[in-house]
Design a protein around this motif. Structure first.
Motif, PDB file in Angstrom:
ATOM      1  N   TYR A  22      -7.973   3.106  -4.556  1.00 42.11           N
ATOM      2  CA  TYR A  22      -9.210   3.712  -4.090  1.00 42.11           C
ATOM      3  C   TYR A  22      -9.855   4.398  -5.282  1.00 42.11           C
ATOM      4  O   TYR A  22      -9.221   5.186  -5.990  1.00 42.11           O
ATOM      5  CB  TYR A  22      -8.952   4.732  -2.981  1.00 42.11           C
ATOM      6  CG  TYR A  22     -10.222   5.292  -2.382  1.00 42.11           C
ATOM      7  CD1 TYR A  22     -10.744   4.764  -1.207  1.00 42.11           C
ATOM      8  CD2 TYR A  22     -10.908   6.338  -3.005  1.00 42.11           C
ATOM      9  CE1 TYR A  22     -11.920   5.274  -0.661  1.00 42.11           C
ATOM     10  CE2 TYR A  22     -12.089   6.837  -2.465  1.00 42.11           C
ATOM     11  CZ  TYR A  22     -12.586   6.304  -1.298  1.00 42.11           C
ATOM     12  OH  TYR A  22     -13.756   6.798  -0.770  1.00 42.11           O
ATOM     13  N   SER A  27     -10.211  -0.833   6.745  1.00 45.03           N
ATOM     14  CA  SER A  27     -10.786  -0.125   5.603  1.00 45.03           C
ATOM     15  C   SER A  27     -10.426  -0.782   4.269  1.00 45.03           C
ATOM     16  O   SER A  27     -10.659  -0.206   3.217  1.00 45.03           O
ATOM     17  CB  SER A  27     -10.314   1.333   5.604  1.00 45.03           C
ATOM     18  OG  SER A  27      -8.900   1.411   5.620  1.00 45.03           O
ATOM     19  N   ALA A  28      -9.870  -1.995   4.319  1.00 42.16           N
ATOM     20  CA  ALA A  28      -9.452  -2.665   3.089  1.00 42.16           C
ATOM     21  C   ALA A  28     -10.629  -2.916   2.154  1.00 42.16           C
ATOM     22  O   ALA A  28     -10.465  -2.958   0.931  1.00 42.16           O
ATOM     23  CB  ALA A  28      -8.745  -3.979   3.423  1.00 42.16           C
ATOM     24  N   LEU A  73     -11.365  -0.578  -0.851  1.00 42.10           N
ATOM     25  CA  LEU A  73     -10.446  -0.508  -1.981  1.00 42.10           C
ATOM     26  C   LEU A  73     -10.826  -1.491  -3.086  1.00 42.10           C
ATOM     27  O   LEU A  73     -11.465  -2.514  -2.848  1.00 42.10           O
ATOM     28  CB  LEU A  73      -9.022  -0.798  -1.505  1.00 42.10           C
ATOM     29  CG  LEU A  73      -8.473   0.118  -0.411  1.00 42.10           C
ATOM     30  CD1 LEU A  73      -7.066  -0.291  -0.037  1.00 42.10           C
ATOM     31  CD2 LEU A  73      -8.521   1.574  -0.842  1.00 42.10           C
ATOM     32  N   ASN A 127      -3.689   0.680   4.502  1.00 45.42           N
ATOM     33  CA  ASN A 127      -3.646  -0.553   3.720  1.00 45.42           C
ATOM     34  C   ASN A 127      -2.209  -0.993   3.461  1.00 45.42           C
ATOM     35  O   ASN A 127      -1.875  -2.178   3.551  1.00 45.42           O
ATOM     36  CB  ASN A 127      -4.380  -0.341   2.396  1.00 45.42           C
ATOM     37  CG  ASN A 127      -4.482  -1.601   1.577  1.00 45.42           C
ATOM     38  OD1 ASN A 127      -5.182  -2.543   1.935  1.00 45.42           O
ATOM     39  ND2 ASN A 127      -3.773  -1.648   0.455  1.00 45.42           N
ATOM     40  N   GLU A 186      -5.554  -2.594  -4.935  1.00 41.16           N
ATOM     41  CA  GLU A 186      -4.715  -1.664  -4.168  1.00 41.16           C
ATOM     42  C   GLU A 186      -5.112  -0.213  -4.417  1.00 41.16           C
ATOM     43  O   GLU A 186      -4.412   0.699  -3.982  1.00 41.16           O
ATOM     44  CB  GLU A 186      -3.241  -1.859  -4.565  1.00 41.16           C
ATOM     45  CG  GLU A 186      -2.684  -3.231  -4.225  1.00 41.16           C
ATOM     46  CD  GLU A 186      -2.649  -3.477  -2.728  1.00 41.16           C
ATOM     47  OE1 GLU A 186      -2.244  -2.560  -1.987  1.00 41.16           O
ATOM     48  OE2 GLU A 186      -3.029  -4.580  -2.307  1.00 41.16           O
ATOM     49  N   GLY A 215      -2.715  -4.932   3.544  1.00 45.25           N
ATOM     50  CA  GLY A 215      -4.083  -5.194   3.123  1.00 45.25           C
ATOM     51  C   GLY A 215      -5.001  -5.716   4.190  1.00 45.25           C
ATOM     52  O   GLY A 215      -6.126  -6.133   3.895  1.00 45.25           O
ATOM     53  N   GLU A 216      -4.563  -5.661   5.457  1.00 45.57           N
ATOM     54  CA  GLU A 216      -5.380  -6.209   6.552  1.00 45.57           C
ATOM     55  C   GLU A 216      -6.049  -5.130   7.387  1.00 45.57           C
ATOM     56  O   GLU A 216      -6.549  -5.416   8.467  1.00 45.57           O
ATOM     57  CB  GLU A 216      -4.510  -7.088   7.462  1.00 45.57           C
ATOM     58  CG  GLU A 216      -3.889  -8.294   6.771  1.00 45.57           C
ATOM     59  CD  GLU A 216      -4.943  -9.267   6.263  1.00 45.57           C
ATOM     60  OE1 GLU A 216      -5.990  -9.408   6.929  1.00 45.57           O
ATOM     61  OE2 GLU A 216      -4.717  -9.879   5.205  1.00 45.57           O
ATOM     62  N   SER A 217      -6.056  -3.893   6.925  1.00 49.56           N
ATOM     63  CA  SER A 217      -6.673  -2.825   7.712  1.00 49.56           C
ATOM     64  C   SER A 217      -8.187  -2.941   7.671  1.00 49.56           C
ATOM     65  O   SER A 217      -8.763  -3.604   6.802  1.00 49.56           O
ATOM     66  CB  SER A 217      -6.252  -1.452   7.180  1.00 49.56           C
ATOM     67  OG  SER A 217      -6.879  -1.194   5.939  1.00 49.56           O
TER      68      SER A 217
END
Length: 314
Positions: free
Chosen positions: A171, A162-163, A166, A153, A169, A158-160
């Motif tokens: 987990y 897996s974002a 979350l 992330n 920011e 923030g463009e992964s």
């Protein structure tokens, strides 16, 4: 019947060639350009449709398998199992219990405010990495997974992919294995974790605890069949995307399909051969624009997973 995109493509190409032939004095533009490439892939599945459709959690996986096993033991045959902030079972999974077949479902049954550990990371410069930094791969699996998600992330702004796992920011530790992990321990807040042995991509971990409003997910099982033969019909009606026999296809189409099934792939550049076009139509992928994957074919007594990829080129 509405013509497929490939039929239209071939027709347009033929019309264009006819027009050029009738205007020989005009220059030809782009006639050497190749069309899109269509690649059909297929892999044989060494299981019957019934066995392939059944879900069985991984007993050795404490993160996902153990909660799923606990949920199944609670809901079969007619119980309920509620978790907060996460779903314990995949929705729509087929399971077997005492010879009866069920489909799992998950429904939202409310919300509850609960105190949860939230994990964030702050980047640390390579020259500032302390000697007691922890290598991510030395952590337990639940902890390492969280750090890797936060790393991805951070590196992608923030463009992964897996974002969506979350909360902003952070987990949120929710699953039992996460709540028992090293990340959740009181002494891990402030520790530095490195992604490599050379101390590149280092992060200071911040763990806070605060109340958050969690969605309640309740898992249950719905009976769908009381025998294997009845369940087979359920599987074919819900999971098998194409059911074909050799006699269902013309000779050229059958040759293309069986070549693909034996070799694992078949590729052509548009305009496609009539046999390949017929195969794509029979498999229900003749209108795919870019890709279709994970589809199931039952052909001549065998189960296959197939996909189509369209490469438009430059």
């Amino acid at each position: 019947m509405v013509p497929s995109r490939r039929t239209l493509l071939r027709s347009a190409a033929a019309a264009g060639l006819t027009a050029v032939a009738g205007c020989a004095a005009l220059p030809s533009f782009g006639t050497d350009d190749a069309g899109p490439e269509y690649t059909l892939t297929a892999d044989r599945i060494d299981a019957s449709p019934v066995e392939h459709a059944l879900y069985e959690p991984d007993e050795d996986d404490p993160l996902f398998g153990a909660p799923a096993r606990t949920a199944l033991d609670s809901i079969l045959p007619d119980g309920r199992y509620t978790t907060y902030g996460y779903e314990s079972l995949p929705a729509g999974a087929y399971v077997r219990h005492d010879g009866i077949y069920y489909r799992t479902e998950s429904v939202v049954t409310g919300r509850e405010r609960m105190t949860r550990p939230l994990v964030r990371v702050e980047e640390v410069a390579e020259e500032s990495v302390p000697e007691d930094a922890v290598l991510v791969d030395d952590l337990d699996r639940p902890s390492a997974r969280v750090v890797k998600i936060l790393h991805a992330n951070a590196q992608t702004d923030g463009e992964s992919g897996s974002a969506d796992l979350l909360r902003g920011e952070a987990y949120v530790l929710r699953r039992p294995a996460e709540l028992e992990s090293r990340l959740a321990s009181d002494d891990f807040d402030g520790r530095v974790v490195t992604m490599t042995e050379s101390d590149t991509w280092a992060y200071r971990v911040r763990v806070t605890r605060r109340p958050i409003l969690e969605t309640a997910y309740t898992a249950l099982a719905i009976e769908v069949a009381d025998s294997e033969s009845a369940f087979r019909e359920v599987v074919f009606g819900s999971r098998i995307d194409a059911e074909l026999a050799p006699g269902d296809l013309a000779g050229d189409a059958r040759e293309v399909l069986e070549r693909c099934l034996s070799r694992g792939r078949h590729a052509e550049t548009a305009p496609l051969s009539p046999g390949f076009d017929a195969v794509l139509e029979a498999l229900g992928v003749d209108t795919v624009e870019t890709a279709a994957t994970g589809r199931l074919l039952w052909y001549d007594g065998e189960l296959y997973r197939y996909g189509l990829y369209v490469d438009e080129g430059e």
